[in-house]
Design a protein around this motif. Structure first.
Motif, mmCIF file in Angstrom:
data_model
loop_
_atom_site.group_PDB
_atom_site.id
_atom_site.type_symbol
_atom_site.label_atom_id
_atom_site.label_comp_id
_atom_site.label_asym_id
_atom_site.label_seq_id
_atom_site.Cartn_x
_atom_site.Cartn_y
_atom_site.Cartn_z
ATOM 1 N N LEU A 114 0.820 -1.202 0.000
ATOM 2 C CA LEU A 114 0.000 0.000 0.000
ATOM 3 C C LEU A 114 0.858 1.257 0.000
ATOM 4 O O LEU A 114 1.821 1.365 0.762
ATOM 5 N N LEU A 115 0.502 2.180 -0.853
ATOM 6 C CA LEU A 115 1.061 3.531 -0.827
ATOM 7 C C LEU A 115 0.033 4.415 -0.145
ATOM 8 O O LEU A 115 -1.145 4.411 -0.515
ATOM 9 N N GLY A 116 0.465 5.161 0.876
ATOM 10 C CA GLY A 116 -0.500 5.973 1.592
ATOM 11 C C GLY A 116 0.102 7.225 2.193
ATOM 12 O O GLY A 116 1.317 7.428 2.188
ATOM 13 N N GLN A 117 -0.783 8.051 2.703
ATOM 14 C CA GLN A 117 -0.408 9.281 3.375
ATOM 15 C C GLN A 117 -1.305 9.449 4.595
ATOM 16 O O GLN A 117 -2.247 8.689 4.800
ATOM 17 N N MET A 118 -0.989 10.424 5.421
ATOM 18 C CA MET A 118 -1.821 10.754 6.573
ATOM 19 C C MET A 118 -3.181 11.236 6.077
ATOM 20 O O MET A 118 -3.261 12.091 5.193
ATOM 21 N N ARG A 119 -4.246 10.662 6.625
ATOM 22 C CA ARG A 119 -5.599 11.016 6.198
ATOM 23 C C ARG A 119 -5.871 12.512 6.386
ATOM 24 O O ARG A 119 -5.518 13.099 7.398
ATOM 25 N N ARG A 120 -6.433 13.112 5.355
ATOM 26 C CA ARG A 120 -6.851 14.521 5.327
ATOM 27 C C ARG A 120 -5.676 15.495 5.296
ATOM 28 O O ARG A 120 -5.873 16.695 5.371
ATOM 29 N N ARG A 121 -4.465 14.992 5.166
ATOM 30 C CA ARG A 121 -3.325 15.902 5.068
ATOM 31 C C ARG A 121 -3.147 16.370 3.628
ATOM 32 O O ARG A 121 -3.242 15.560 2.690
ATOM 33 N N VAL A 122 -2.876 17.661 3.449
ATOM 34 C CA VAL A 122 -2.536 18.192 2.130
ATOM 35 C C VAL A 122 -1.021 18.092 1.973
ATOM 36 O O VAL A 122 -0.269 18.764 2.695
#
Length: 310
Positions: free
Chosen positions: A271-279
């Motif tokens: 999975l590639l992901g980022q912090m939720r709701r972060r711009v």
């Protein structure tokens, strides 16, 4: 709040050091001056941010909230700076990414070099983390992106891309199992085998698979290094385990890679992901788009070509 940014940085340094004296030594200031600076802030803030211990300090609940707020503000400020640089045509920036170990030898170096060919002003930080630590990097704003195999907790993880990754067995080319196009897990475990440590996603899948078997894992070597496992299988004629993205078939040398039957070990997901709701900062957002495309291409190649050549 802007006038307190330097104090926030000092508080974060103290929290990281676990001691006002040690942080002061690192910052080349006196511990009494640093302590007074923090106490003045606490008086103005209306609450203490550190729990004073016999041998140091640690953030209390208020301090944890404060440091998290500071990191968010710093991240937003960095993002604006990078957007302004991008608008001016400078195209500078910094991308920080936490990744599973399998991404380190081949996939990420290729992708970073490709990105920097178009954006030479962008720099990178790459942190090899297990599946739990990679997600923690996002929550603390230590990394912009995480590329992790079989992550544990997804509450704050916004998935940008997901690709399946079957488990492969690594062995010497002259190993008896190398003659088979697909190997069974029971046959692999009948030979000396090398397995990753518990925090690693491949080990998680192997543990799930052996729960259904009469015999579990009995590794001759357990390690947190795929590189060690890759070389050790050639020394003893043992079997190791890896996912395709961590393998380089065109340069396999004396190594053979064979997929483990998915009847025995289910494929995991990268999975590639980022912090939720972060711009995300501009550079990180663009690199995420590139990674998403590359992962999709890799999935198509795996489906069409099947087993990597050895």
């Amino acid at each position: 709040m802007a006038r307190h940014l330097e104090t926030f940085r000092l508080i974060e340094d103290v929290a990281r050091a676990g001691s006002i004296r040690k942080a002061a030594d690192d910052l080349n200031i006196t511990s009494s001056a640093l302590n007074r600076r923090i106490q003045r802030f606490e008086d103005e803030f209306g609450a203490q941010v550190f729990e004073r211990l016999p041998r140091g300090v640690r953030l209390n609940a208020a301090g944890e909230l404060l440091v998290q707020h500071y990191r968010m503000q710093r991240s937003d400020f960095d993002r604006v700076q990078r957007q302004v640089s991008d608008l001016s045509g400078v195209r500078r920036g910094h991308v920080s990414i936490a990744c599973s170990q399998a991404l380190q030898p081949y996939f990420l170096p290729r992708q970073i070099a490709r990105y920097r060919a178009d954006h030479p002003g962008v720099t990178f930080s790459v942190y090899v983390r297990d599946r739990m630590a990679a997600e923690r990097e996002l929550v603390t704003f230590s990394s912009d992106l995480a590329l992790v195999f079989e992550p544990l907790y997804l509450a704050d993880f916004e998935v940008l891309a997901s690709v399946p990754q079957p488990v492969y067995a690594m062995m010497a080319k002259d190993h008896p199992l190398a003659a088979k196009p697909v190997v069974r897990l029971r046959d692999c475990l009948a030979h000396p085998h090398v397995v990753p440590t518990a925090p690693i996603g491949v080990r998680h899948l192997l543990d799930l698979a052996t729960q259904r078997m009469s015999e579990g894992l009995k590794p001759v070597v357990e390690c947190d290094s795929f590189e060690l496992a890759r070389h050790y299988v050639l020394e003893e004629g043992a079997i190791g385990f890896q996912i395709p993205i961590g393998l380089k078939p065109e340069d396999a040398g004396d190594l053979a890679m064979r997929p483990v039957s998915e009847r025995d070990v289910a494929a995991g997901h990268l999975l590639l992901g980022q912090m939720r709701r972060r711009v995300l900062p501009v550079a990180s957002a663009r690199f995420a788009v590139q990674l998403t495309t590359a992962l999709a291409e890799m999935e198509t190649m795996l489906l069409t070509q099947g087993t990597p050549a050895s």
